[in-house]
Design an enzyme around this catalytic site. Structure first.
Site, mmCIF file in Angstrom:
data_model
loop_
_atom_site.group_PDB
_atom_site.id
_atom_site.type_symbol
_atom_site.label_atom_id
_atom_site.label_comp_id
_atom_site.label_asym_id
_atom_site.label_seq_id
_atom_site.Cartn_x
_atom_site.Cartn_y
_atom_site.Cartn_z
ATOM 1 C CB VAL A 94 -0.967 0.000 1.214
ATOM 2 C CG1 VAL A 94 -1.600 1.354 1.425
ATOM 3 C CG2 VAL A 94 -2.046 -1.038 0.973
ATOM 4 C CB VAL B 242 2.643 -0.184 9.756
ATOM 5 C CG1 VAL B 242 3.639 0.967 9.787
ATOM 6 C CG2 VAL B 242 1.496 0.075 10.730
ATOM 7 C CB THR C 271 -3.345 -3.903 10.592
ATOM 8 O OG1 THR C 271 -3.907 -3.955 9.257
ATOM 9 C CG2 THR C 271 -2.959 -2.482 10.903
ATOM 10 C CG ASN D 167 -11.590 -5.278 2.065
ATOM 11 O OD1 ASN D 167 -11.763 -4.909 0.911
ATOM 12 N ND2 ASN D 167 -10.420 -5.183 2.665
ATOM 13 C CB ALA E 258 -17.539 -19.840 -8.945
ATOM 14 C CG PHE F 265 -12.084 -14.811 -0.400
ATOM 15 C CD1 PHE F 265 -11.330 -14.579 0.745
ATOM 16 C CD2 PHE F 265 -13.447 -15.044 -0.244
ATOM 17 C CE1 PHE F 265 -11.903 -14.597 2.013
ATOM 18 C CE2 PHE F 265 -14.037 -15.072 1.024
ATOM 19 C CZ PHE F 265 -13.261 -14.858 2.146
ATOM 20 N N GLY F 266 -8.316 -15.341 -1.731
ATOM 21 C CA GLY F 266 -7.095 -15.253 -0.936
ATOM 22 C C GLY F 266 -6.715 -13.798 -0.787
ATOM 23 C CB CYS G 62 -7.397 -7.296 2.248
ATOM 24 S SG CYS G 62 -6.001 -6.198 2.004
ATOM 25 C CG PHE G 63 -11.331 -10.272 0.577
ATOM 26 C CD1 PHE G 63 -11.426 -8.900 0.655
ATOM 27 C CD2 PHE G 63 -11.636 -10.885 -0.626
ATOM 28 C CE1 PHE G 63 -11.802 -8.142 -0.445
ATOM 29 C CE2 PHE G 63 -12.015 -10.140 -1.731
ATOM 30 C CZ PHE G 63 -12.094 -8.773 -1.637
HETATM 31 P P1 NAD Z 1 3.039 -4.850 3.979
HETATM 32 O O1 NAD Z 1 3.333 -5.917 4.956
HETATM 33 O O2 NAD Z 1 3.306 -5.092 2.530
HETATM 34 O O3 NAD Z 1 3.846 -3.515 4.361
HETATM 35 C C1 NAD Z 1 3.886 -2.992 5.645
HETATM 36 C C2 NAD Z 1 5.292 -2.445 5.885
HETATM 37 O O4 NAD Z 1 5.290 -1.694 7.100
HETATM 38 C C3 NAD Z 1 6.373 -3.518 6.060
HETATM 39 O O5 NAD Z 1 7.364 -3.346 5.068
HETATM 40 C C4 NAD Z 1 6.935 -3.279 7.481
HETATM 41 O O6 NAD Z 1 8.323 -3.504 7.572
HETATM 42 C C5 NAD Z 1 6.598 -1.815 7.688
HETATM 43 N N1 NAD Z 1 6.531 -1.370 9.079
HETATM 44 C C6 NAD Z 1 5.932 -1.959 10.141
HETATM 45 N N2 NAD Z 1 6.068 -1.189 11.238
HETATM 46 C C7 NAD Z 1 6.757 -0.080 10.872
HETATM 47 C C8 NAD Z 1 7.179 1.090 11.543
HETATM 48 N N3 NAD Z 1 6.901 1.299 12.837
HETATM 49 N N4 NAD Z 1 7.883 2.013 10.842
HETATM 50 C C9 NAD Z 1 8.164 1.829 9.539
HETATM 51 N N5 NAD Z 1 7.767 0.757 8.842
HETATM 52 C C10 NAD Z 1 7.064 -0.190 9.498
HETATM 53 O O7 NAD Z 1 1.508 -4.466 4.189
HETATM 54 P P2 NAD Z 1 0.491 -3.871 3.098
HETATM 55 O O8 NAD Z 1 -0.057 -4.967 2.259
HETATM 56 O O9 NAD Z 1 1.112 -2.686 2.450
HETATM 57 O O10 NAD Z 1 -0.698 -3.388 4.036
HETATM 58 C C11 NAD Z 1 -0.550 -2.270 4.885
HETATM 59 C C12 NAD Z 1 -1.923 -1.904 5.439
HETATM 60 O O11 NAD Z 1 -2.802 -1.538 4.361
HETATM 61 C C13 NAD Z 1 -2.632 -3.050 6.162
HETATM 62 O O12 NAD Z 1 -3.372 -2.514 7.222
HETATM 63 C C14 NAD Z 1 -3.578 -3.605 5.106
HETATM 64 O O13 NAD Z 1 -4.702 -4.226 5.664
HETATM 65 C C15 NAD Z 1 -3.978 -2.346 4.356
HETATM 66 N N6 NAD Z 1 -4.383 -2.560 2.958
HETATM 67 C C16 NAD Z 1 -3.709 -3.448 2.167
HETATM 68 C C17 NAD Z 1 -4.079 -3.608 0.831
HETATM 69 C C18 NAD Z 1 -3.342 -4.571 -0.065
HETATM 70 O O14 NAD Z 1 -3.816 -4.800 -1.170
HETATM 71 N N7 NAD Z 1 -2.229 -5.138 0.324
HETATM 72 C C19 NAD Z 1 -5.129 -2.847 0.306
HETATM 73 C C20 NAD Z 1 -5.783 -1.934 1.135
HETATM 74 C C21 NAD Z 1 -5.398 -1.798 2.467
HETATM 75 C C1 UDX Z 2 -9.120 -6.508 -1.977
HETATM 76 C C2 UDX Z 2 -10.159 -5.449 -2.347
HETATM 77 O O1 UDX Z 2 -10.677 -5.723 -3.654
HETATM 78 C C3 UDX Z 2 -9.532 -4.052 -2.306
HETATM 79 O O2 UDX Z 2 -10.525 -3.074 -2.582
HETATM 80 C C4 UDX Z 2 -8.941 -3.829 -0.921
HETATM 81 O O3 UDX Z 2 -8.342 -2.552 -0.859
HETATM 82 C C5 UDX Z 2 -7.920 -4.908 -0.606
HETATM 83 O O4 UDX Z 2 -8.543 -6.204 -0.714
HETATM 84 P P1 UDX Z 2 -7.127 -7.717 -3.264
HETATM 85 O O5 UDX Z 2 -7.191 -8.684 -2.132
HETATM 86 O O6 UDX Z 2 -5.829 -7.120 -3.626
HETATM 87 O O7 UDX Z 2 -8.112 -6.485 -2.979
HETATM 88 O O8 UDX Z 2 -7.704 -8.418 -4.596
HETATM 89 P P2 UDX Z 2 -9.181 -8.784 -5.097
HETATM 90 O O9 UDX Z 2 -9.250 -8.486 -6.536
HETATM 91 O O10 UDX Z 2 -10.236 -8.226 -4.260
HETATM 92 O O11 UDX Z 2 -9.194 -10.384 -4.956
HETATM 93 C C6 UDX Z 2 -9.193 -11.028 -3.688
HETATM 94 C C7 UDX Z 2 -9.378 -12.513 -3.871
HETATM 95 O O12 UDX Z 2 -10.702 -12.822 -4.326
HETATM 96 C C8 UDX Z 2 -8.438 -13.136 -4.907
HETATM 97 O O13 UDX Z 2 -7.988 -14.379 -4.451
HETATM 98 C C9 UDX Z 2 -9.313 -13.297 -6.131
HETATM 99 O O14 UDX Z 2 -8.881 -14.310 -6.994
HETATM 100 C C10 UDX Z 2 -10.646 -13.657 -5.477
HETATM 101 N N1 UDX Z 2 -11.813 -13.355 -6.310
HETATM 102 C C11 UDX Z 2 -12.074 -12.080 -6.702
HETATM 103 C C12 UDX Z 2 -12.678 -14.396 -6.654
HETATM 104 O O15 UDX Z 2 -12.459 -15.554 -6.290
HETATM 105 N N2 UDX Z 2 -13.786 -14.105 -7.411
HETATM 106 C C13 UDX Z 2 -14.080 -12.836 -7.819
HETATM 107 O O16 UDX Z 2 -15.121 -12.658 -8.494
HETATM 108 C C14 UDX Z 2 -13.204 -11.793 -7.458
#
Ligand code: NAD
Ligand code: UDX
EC number: 1.1.1.22
Length: 479
Positions: free
Chosen positions: A14, A88, A90, A223, A267, A271-272, A275-276
């Protein structure tokens, strides 16, 4: 205050893409993305970025060194910033109170403490991570209990809605940006300052402002709704397989109702992603804490159905292979949780692979973007196996689909990568053990064509019969 300098704590999936796009769209703002991991920052400063995301390389190349910086110098970045994003991780707690459900806020807390320790001027602190409702209160308490004289904080909630694999487009063309703040003149002023940043490229009508708690809850709700649609269609896929209905046809018909809409009705093997599951578990825990057991049970079912789908698919694979996969070579196509990402967090492929490994299979795995070490890491993880050495011996990772499949008894397609659609399945069939099995966990292949080649094919949400397929092709002879 006009925002001139932004700092982001957390250079992950993110923080990295979000701040790269802010730097691209706001050339007059200096954006510094920090992480406590030196390795991660080194990668962000190299030619091979730590994450694969279509379009990200170009954005980073354009801005890095101009107004976009990746740094481990957290102290300096915090000190000079007007606005600080907390991005960071969560993750779900693995120990203690709420284990397995509650979000672990230790990284949020440590980020807040760092800011409190280091800040010497006023800051807008923005919660970008996904958090339980009222998490902003924790940040606020830590900051305000440690405030230095003359330093004031405003805390905003600005959850991120990007999906991996489409992050850059999602950020550049965001359908909505959500900003929550305190209902005070200072809080509203901070909201407007963050709005100003996004207004560099997002139309004002797409920027929604609200109070902090609604903003935090909206992220969990979004989500949960998305995952609920997938579990709903996956539940019907089981009914389709039992009755002869086709889940794609059901999705097409149901999705035509404009009140329902056609998206997120694919279908799958489940899902993986990071986040979800995490965010629904977080919502469930919140409901339990609020003494709302019926609501908690409702959302729990979305996660349980997802576990059922992964189990159901894997069980069908084993049953089709004469109920034994011991010592059989099985090719796994795709290991990431969806296409166009190298991320494997909560990928359904992990469950499929670890179950087959438990049953003694020899797995030959190919994914276009997942690093080899990452596959070993996921499958030898103590949460997955107590015998990591044995697992390691039974996995071979390949650099092409063809080499993974050669000599295999069966192919299991776990991720919907586009390149799998155009494989030469005649050539593949000729190089496999017979009978040759193919399990399409994403419904992306041409099943009639595969059956005509000679494969035994199974997919999600549709019963495939060799006889029907041959009839559909107009053939008079049985294979
Ligand atoms: P991530 O694990 O890829 O990145 C988090 C980073 O934060 C890591 O590199 C870690 O080393 C760093 N970190 C932890 N504590 C720290 C600190 N005190 N100072 C500096 N760096 C620190 O995680 P992500 O996938 O980017 O997700 C981050 C947040 O955003 C989560 O809460 C997640 O739920 C949310 N989010 C993720 C997605 C996604 O698609 N991955 C989408 C929307 C929201
Ligand atoms: C999700 C949300 O879509 C996004 O808005 C949020 O910020 C983070 O979580 P992400 O997990 O990155 O995003 O991908 P997404 O496209 O939502 O897919 C999640 C999982 O659901 C994947 O494993 C995907 O293959 C599966 N999926 C998605 C299905 O099985 N069927 C679908 O119709 C759509």
């Amino acid at each position: 205050m006009v925002i001139q300098k932004i700092c982001c704590l957390g250079a992950g999936y993110v923080g990295g893409p979000t701040c790269s796009v802010i730097a691209l769209k706001c050339p007059n703002i200096k954006v510094t993305v920090c992480d406590k991991s030196e390795e991660r920052i080194k990668q962000w400063n190299s030619d091979k970025l730590p994450i694969y995301e279509p379009g990200l390389d170009d954005v980073v190349r354009e801005c890095r060194g101009k107004n976009l910086f990746f740094s481990t110098n957290i102290a300096e970045s915090i000190r000079e910033a007007d606005l600080i994003f907390i991005s960071v991780n969560t993750p779900t707690k693995t120990i203690g109170n709420g284990k397995g459900r509650a979000a672990d806020l230790k990284y949020i807390e440590s980020a807040a403490r760092m800011i409190a320790d280091l800040a010497t001027s006023n800051k807008i602190v923005v919660e970008k991570s996904t958090v339980p409702v009222k998490a902003a209160e924790i940040i606020m308490k830590i900051l305000r209990a440690n405030t230095k004289p003359g330093v004031e904080y405003q805390i905003l909630s600005n959850p991120e809605f990007l999906a991996e694999g489409t992050a850059i487009v999602d950020l550049v063309e965001a359908e909505r940006v959500l900003i929550g703040g305190e209902d005070t003149p200072e809080g509203q002023k901070a909201v407007q300052e963050l709005c100003w940043v996004y207004e560099h490229w997002i139309p004002a009508k797409n920027i929604l402002t609200t109070n902090t708690w609604s903003s935090e809850l909206s992220k969990l709700a979004a989500n949960a709704f998305l995952a609920q649609r997938i579990s709903s269609i996956n539940s019907l896929s089981a009914v389709c397989e039992a009755t002869g209905a086709d889940v794609s046809e059901v999705a097409r018909a149901v999705g035509r109702d404009s009140r329902i809409g056609p998206k997120f009705l694919e279908a799958s093997i489940g899902f993986g992603g990071s986040c979800f599951q995490k965010d629904i578990l977080n919502l469930i825990y919140l409901c339990e804490c609020l003494n709302l057991p019926e609501v908690a049970a409702y959302w729990q079912q979305v996660v349980s159905l997802n576990d059922y789908q992964k189990t159901r698919f894997t069980r069908k694979v084993i049953e089709a292979l004469f109920n034994t996969v011991s010592d059989k070579k099985i090719a796994i196509l795709g290991f990431s949780f969806k296409k166009n990402t190298g991320d494997t967090r909560e990928s359904p492929a992990i469950y499929v692979c670890s179950t087959l490994l438990d049953e003694g299979a020899k797995l030959h795995i190919y994914d276009p973007k997942v690093e080899h070490d990452q596959i070993y890491y996921e499958l030898t993880n103590p949460y997955v196996t107590s015998e990591p050495e044995k697992v390691r011996k039974n996995i071979t990772i390949h650099d092409s689909a063809y080499s993974a499949i050669s000599g295999a008894h069966a192919i299991i397609l776990c991720t919907e990568w586009d390149e799998f659609r155009s494989l030469d399945f005649k050539k593949i069939y000729n190089n496999m053990m017979k009978p040759a099995y193919l399990f399409d966990g994403r419904k992306i292949l041409d099943h009639d064509m595969l059956i005509n080649i000679g494969f035994h094919v199974q997919t999600i949400g549709k019963r495939l019969s060799r006889t029907n397929s041959i009839r559909a092709q107009g053939s008079q002879t049985m294979p």
